[in-house]
Design an enzyme around this catalytic site. Structure first.
Site, short mmCIF file in Angstrom:
data_model
loop_
_atom_site.label_atom_id
_atom_site.label_comp_id
_atom_site.label_asym_id
_atom_site.label_seq_id
_atom_site.Cartn_x
_atom_site.Cartn_y
_atom_site.Cartn_z
N ASN A 87 0.83 -1.20 0.00
CA ASN A 87 0.00 0.00 0.00
C ASN A 87 0.87 1.26 0.00
OD1 ASN A 87 -0.69 -2.20 1.94
ND2 ASN A 87 -2.72 -1.38 1.68
N GLU A 157 2.24 -0.56 -12.55
CA GLU A 157 1.19 -1.43 -13.07
C GLU A 157 0.03 -0.58 -13.60
OE1 GLU A 157 1.16 -4.72 -13.71
OE2 GLU A 157 -0.63 -3.96 -14.69
N LEU A 159 -2.97 -2.08 -14.80
CA LEU A 159 -4.22 -2.83 -14.88
C LEU A 159 -5.36 -2.03 -14.26
CD1 LEU A 159 -5.24 -4.09 -11.90
CD2 LEU A 159 -3.32 -5.57 -12.26
N LEU A 217 1.99 8.21 -12.64
CA LEU A 217 1.16 9.27 -12.07
C LEU A 217 0.50 10.07 -13.20
CD1 LEU A 217 3.45 10.60 -9.17
CD2 LEU A 217 1.57 8.98 -9.03
N ASN A 220 -2.52 8.17 -14.84
CA ASN A 220 -3.74 8.23 -14.03
C ASN A 220 -4.33 9.64 -14.02
OD1 ASN A 220 -3.96 5.59 -13.47
ND2 ASN A 220 -3.33 5.69 -11.33
N ALA A 221 -3.47 10.65 -14.01
CA ALA A 221 -3.97 12.02 -14.01
C ALA A 221 -4.70 12.31 -15.33
CB ALA A 221 -2.81 13.00 -13.81
N CYS A 272 -7.02 4.51 -6.78
CA CYS A 272 -5.85 5.12 -7.41
C CYS A 272 -6.00 6.58 -7.81
CB CYS A 272 -5.46 4.31 -8.64
SG CYS A 272 -4.96 2.64 -8.21
N1 LIG Z 1 -5.61 -1.59 -7.27
C1 LIG Z 1 -5.22 -1.28 -8.48
O1 LIG Z 1 -5.98 -1.41 -9.43
C2 LIG Z 1 -3.83 -0.75 -8.73
C3 LIG Z 1 -3.38 -0.69 -10.05
C4 LIG Z 1 -2.08 -0.22 -10.28
C5 LIG Z 1 -1.28 0.17 -9.21
N2 LIG Z 1 -1.75 0.09 -7.95
C6 LIG Z 1 -0.82 0.42 -6.85
O2 LIG Z 1 -0.29 -0.81 -6.34
C7 LIG Z 1 -0.07 -0.73 -4.93
C8 LIG Z 1 -0.84 -1.82 -4.23
O3 LIG Z 1 -2.21 -1.63 -4.48
P1 LIG Z 1 -3.28 -2.76 -4.16
O4 LIG Z 1 -4.56 -2.27 -4.71
O5 LIG Z 1 -2.76 -4.09 -4.57
O6 LIG Z 1 -3.30 -2.66 -2.56
P2 LIG Z 1 -3.82 -3.76 -1.53
O7 LIG Z 1 -4.15 -3.05 -0.28
O8 LIG Z 1 -4.88 -4.59 -2.19
O9 LIG Z 1 -2.55 -4.71 -1.30
C9 LIG Z 1 -1.41 -4.33 -0.62
C10 LIG Z 1 -0.97 -5.49 0.25
O10 LIG Z 1 0.32 -5.22 0.80
C11 LIG Z 1 0.39 -5.84 2.09
N3 LIG Z 1 1.52 -5.24 2.83
C12 LIG Z 1 1.67 -3.96 3.26
N4 LIG Z 1 2.87 -3.81 3.84
C13 LIG Z 1 3.50 -5.02 3.77
C14 LIG Z 1 4.76 -5.49 4.20
N5 LIG Z 1 5.65 -4.66 4.80
N6 LIG Z 1 5.08 -6.79 3.99
C15 LIG Z 1 4.20 -7.62 3.37
N7 LIG Z 1 3.00 -7.23 2.96
C16 LIG Z 1 2.64 -5.94 3.13
C17 LIG Z 1 -0.98 -5.55 2.68
O11 LIG Z 1 -1.28 -6.42 3.75
C18 LIG Z 1 -1.88 -5.73 1.46
O12 LIG Z 1 -2.40 -7.04 1.39
C19 LIG Z 1 -0.47 0.69 -4.55
O13 LIG Z 1 0.67 1.51 -4.60
C20 LIG Z 1 -1.42 1.10 -5.65
O14 LIG Z 1 -1.46 2.50 -5.84
C21 LIG Z 1 -3.00 -0.38 -7.68
O1 LIG Z 2 -15.57 6.79 -18.73
C1 LIG Z 2 -15.40 6.51 -17.53
C2 LIG Z 2 -14.44 5.57 -17.09
C3 LIG Z 2 -14.31 5.32 -15.73
N1 LIG Z 2 -15.10 5.97 -14.84
C4 LIG Z 2 -14.92 5.73 -13.39
O2 LIG Z 2 -13.55 5.93 -13.06
C5 LIG Z 2 -13.17 5.10 -11.96
C6 LIG Z 2 -11.90 4.33 -12.27
O3 LIG Z 2 -12.16 3.38 -13.28
P1 LIG Z 2 -11.01 2.52 -13.97
O4 LIG Z 2 -9.92 3.41 -14.38
O5 LIG Z 2 -11.65 1.71 -15.01
O6 LIG Z 2 -10.57 1.53 -12.80
P2 LIG Z 2 -9.27 1.45 -11.85
O7 LIG Z 2 -9.18 0.05 -11.41
O8 LIG Z 2 -9.32 2.53 -10.83
O9 LIG Z 2 -8.03 1.71 -12.84
C7 LIG Z 2 -7.32 2.95 -12.88
O10 LIG Z 2 -6.38 3.03 -11.84
C8 LIG Z 2 -5.42 1.96 -11.83
C9 LIG Z 2 -4.59 2.14 -10.59
O11 LIG Z 2 -3.54 3.00 -10.74
C10 LIG Z 2 -4.62 2.02 -13.12
O12 LIG Z 2 -3.67 0.97 -13.13
C11 LIG Z 2 -5.55 1.89 -14.32
O13 LIG Z 2 -4.82 2.00 -15.52
C12 LIG Z 2 -6.60 2.99 -14.23
O14 LIG Z 2 -7.55 2.84 -15.28
C13 LIG Z 2 -14.38 4.20 -11.70
O15 LIG Z 2 -15.12 4.73 -10.61
C14 LIG Z 2 -15.18 4.28 -12.98
O16 LIG Z 2 -16.55 4.06 -12.78
C15 LIG Z 2 -16.04 6.90 -15.26
O17 LIG Z 2 -16.75 7.49 -14.44
N2 LIG Z 2 -16.17 7.13 -16.61
#
Ligand SMILES: NC(=O)c1ccc[n+]([C@@H]2O[C@H](COP(=O)([O-])OP(=O)(O)OC[C@H]3O[C@@H](n4cnc5c(N)ncnc54)[C@H](O)[C@@H]3O)[C@@H](O)[C@H]2O)c1
Ligand SMILES: O=c1ccn([C@@H]2O[C@H](COP(=O)(O)OP(=O)(O)O[C@H]3O[C@H](CO)[C@@H](O)[C@H](O)[C@H]3O)[C@@H](O)[C@H]2O)c(=O)[nH]1
Length: 480
Positions: A87, A157, A159, A217, A220-221, A272
């Site tokens: 996190n 990442e 996704l 960053l 996402n922005a 995010c």
């Molecule tokens: N959720 C997404 O769609 C997404 C996409 C791209 C990037 N990210 C980024 O990826 C990172 C992780 O996001 P997430 O959604 O997977 O979070 P998450 O909360 O689902 O997972 C993070 C995990 O890390 C574990 N953790 C924390 N500190 C730890 C430690 N010291 N040792 C071992 N485990 C530890 C927590 O227990 C938790 O299970 C964040 O920086 C987020 O911004 C998230």
């Molecule tokens: O046209 C659109 C598209 C999305 N959303 C909303 O925007 C939010 C984010 O959606 P989405 O981006 O699809 O999901 P995330 O899982 O938050 O993914 C974003 O955030 C991730 C974490 O950083 C990145 O990895 C991905 O590339 C980025 O799309 C959600 O509430 C959606 O409902 C809208 O309101 N309108």
């Protein structure tokens, strides 16, 4: 055999590593976490996160070349490549509170890697982090290195939840940033070799460390900015009689703009967008760029405006009060096909309605009652810490009931709000729902998924974001 360990078995660590294991049978992948319940769930039939297609991938690899474990130190010590996917929440206290990224979990992971390592390692930033984090991590590792060599890579990442498996199987791009030294380039190549097992070479981009960190960053922005732009237009559409769906279609037909990510909504949510933009704003401020910071801050301000506007529309149209009225909330997750509620707009909308003393009946096919109660009582940003470190919710919100059926939620309700675009909400029997609601019966569609004309035909008063207003709503201000 190359050994990979990923620290953090969350929404990113779990699916990402499962796909690496699937596509690289000769690589051994261990996903470790400090949360025992989370690891237990990864080892069970009930995975800790809902993500279409994830079950099948995990089932295929688990126990073969994919392992989930709480033995963090052992797997880190054995690994050649250590991904860190922990996190990175927004700081709630001290310097930069409310904006800066809290790197506590990252730093503790880095110190642990330095403590337990006995061989050279590539350490990969998978979490989204501020630009220059790699420099800080490098310092922690090299100052505690005991002669061991580390190469830090940034491999953010991209996704999106709900489509994570497809996104991982065929990514638009994989980004790898590293040092421009021979050792740095060697490390980039080692990670490239992993992805090259299934990602075409021209989609694997390599850059310097800071470009990779900042690109995440920036991406996402840009994405969030598109949503705030279309949401800002939705307010103007309502004021002028334009239809935001038609406007986005026309705008998106320009190949320079493109059709994706232009759906007006009640606001963006998810773990995010807001966090990463706040982080970007903070970095701009720290680098003496207040105008740039202010520019990106507007994306969040419009998002907040959109959520408030929705609540105000709802209350204003129901005779300026929802006190003791039953409002059905359909959908609580921040988007469809996930059970994730982090920063979901539903939290703000529900809190707004509760502030006006409404009674809420909530249905979401993937979100539990416990989660909803926690979300409605937790302080902002507390949700983004490891589960076992989150404060327990001391109370439950009595005006909230959580049900397991849309018809139950809407029974005797005065109004219904659609806050997540679950497919099943498109095909509900709205005539049946109308017959069982109080009259006049209102629909507030925060995702533009219902057929407005059909619902008006049934008798509903319908508000759908950015669409021409119902006669009932015409003379009411957008923000009361
Ligand atoms: N959720 C997404 O769609 C997404 C996409 C791209 C990037 N990210 C980024 O990826 C990172 C992780 O996001 P997430 O959604 O997977 O979070 P998450 O909360 O689902 O997972 C993070 C995990 O890390 C574990 N953790 C924390 N500190 C730890 C430690 N010291 N040792 C071992 N485990 C530890 C927590 O227990 C938790 O299970 C964040 O920086 C987020 O911004 C998230
Ligand atoms: O046209 C659109 C598209 C999305 N959303 C909303 O925007 C939010 C984010 O959606 P989405 O981006 O699809 O999901 P995330 O899982 O938050 O993914 C974003 O955030 C991730 C974490 O950083 C990145 O990895 C991905 O590339 C980025 O799309 C959600 O509430 C959606 O409902 C809208 O309101 N309108």
């Amino acid at each position: 055999m190359v050994k990979i360990c990923c620290i953090g078995a969350g929404y990113v660590g779990g699916p990402t590593m499962a796909v690496i294991a699937l596509k690289c049978p000769s690589v051994q992948v261990a996903v470790v976490d400090i949360s025992v319940p989370r690891i237990n769930a990864w080892n069970s039939d009930q995975l800790p996160i809902y993500e279409p297609g994830l079950d099948a991938v995990v089932k295929q690899c688990r126990g073969k070349n994919l392992f989930f474990s709480t033995d963090v130190e052992k797997h880190v010590a054995e690994a050649d490549i250590v991904f860190v996917s922990v996190n990175t929440p927004t700081k709630t206290r001290g310097l930069g509170a409310g904006k800066a990224a809290d790197l506590t979990y990252w730093e503790s992971a880095a110190r642990m890697i330095a403590d337990v390592s006995k061989s050279d390692k590539i350490v990969v930033e998978k979490s989204t982090v501020p630009v220059k984090t790699a420099e800080a991590i490098e310092k922690i590792l090299t100052h505690n290195s005991k002669g061991i060599k580390y190469q830090i890579l940034s491999n953010p990442e991209f996704l999106a939840e709900g489509t994570a498996i497809d996104d991982l199987l065929s990514p638009d791009r994989v980004l790898i940033g590293g040092r421009e030294t021979p050792d740095g380039q060697k490390a980039i190549q080692a990670l490239k070799n992993v992805y090259a097992q299934w990602v075409p070479e021209d989609r694997i981009l390599t850059t310097n460390l800071w470009s990779a960190e900042l690109s995440k960053l920036a991406a996402n922005a840009f994405l969030a900015q598109r949503i705030s732009s279309v949401n800002a237009m939705s307010a103007l559409c309502e004021a002028t009689g334009a239809d935001v769906t038609q406007v986005s279609y026309a705008v998106g037909k320009d190949s320079r703009i493109g059709p994706k990510f232009l759906n007006a909504s009640v606001g963006f949510g998810g773990s995010c967008f807001q966090k990463d933009i706040l982080n970007l704003v903070y970095i701009c401020e720290c680098n003496g760029l207040p105008e740039v910071a202010e520019y990106w801050k507007q994306v969040i301000k419009i998002n907040d405006y959109q959520k408030n506007r929705f609540v105000n529309r709802l209350v204003a149209s129901m005779f300026n009060t929802v006190s003791n009225k039953k409002i059905a909330i359909l959908g609580f997750a921040f988007k469809k096909d996930t059970g994730d509620t982090r920063e979901t707009p539903a939290i703000d909308v529900c809190k707004g309605l509760l502030g006006d003393k409404a009674r809420l009946s909530i249905y979401d096919p993937q979100v539990t009652e416990d989660q909803i109660q926690r979300d409605l009582t937790m302080k902002q940003f507390d949700w983004d810490h490891p589960l076992h470190l989150q404060p327990m919710s001391p109370t439950t919100v009595k005006q909230v009931t959580v049900v397991w059926d849309a018809y139950e939620a809407t029974k005797d309700a005065h109004g219904l709000c659609i806050l997540t675009e679950w497919d099943e909400f498109k095909t509900l029997d709205y005539k049946r729902i109308y017959d069982n609601m109080q009259k006049p019966a209102f629909v507030f569609d925060g995702r533009n998924i219902v057929n407005v004309d059909e619902l008006r035909e049934i008798g509903f008063i319908v508000y759908s974001i950015g669409k021409p207003l119902d006669a009932w709503l015409k003379d009411m201000p957008a923000v009361a």
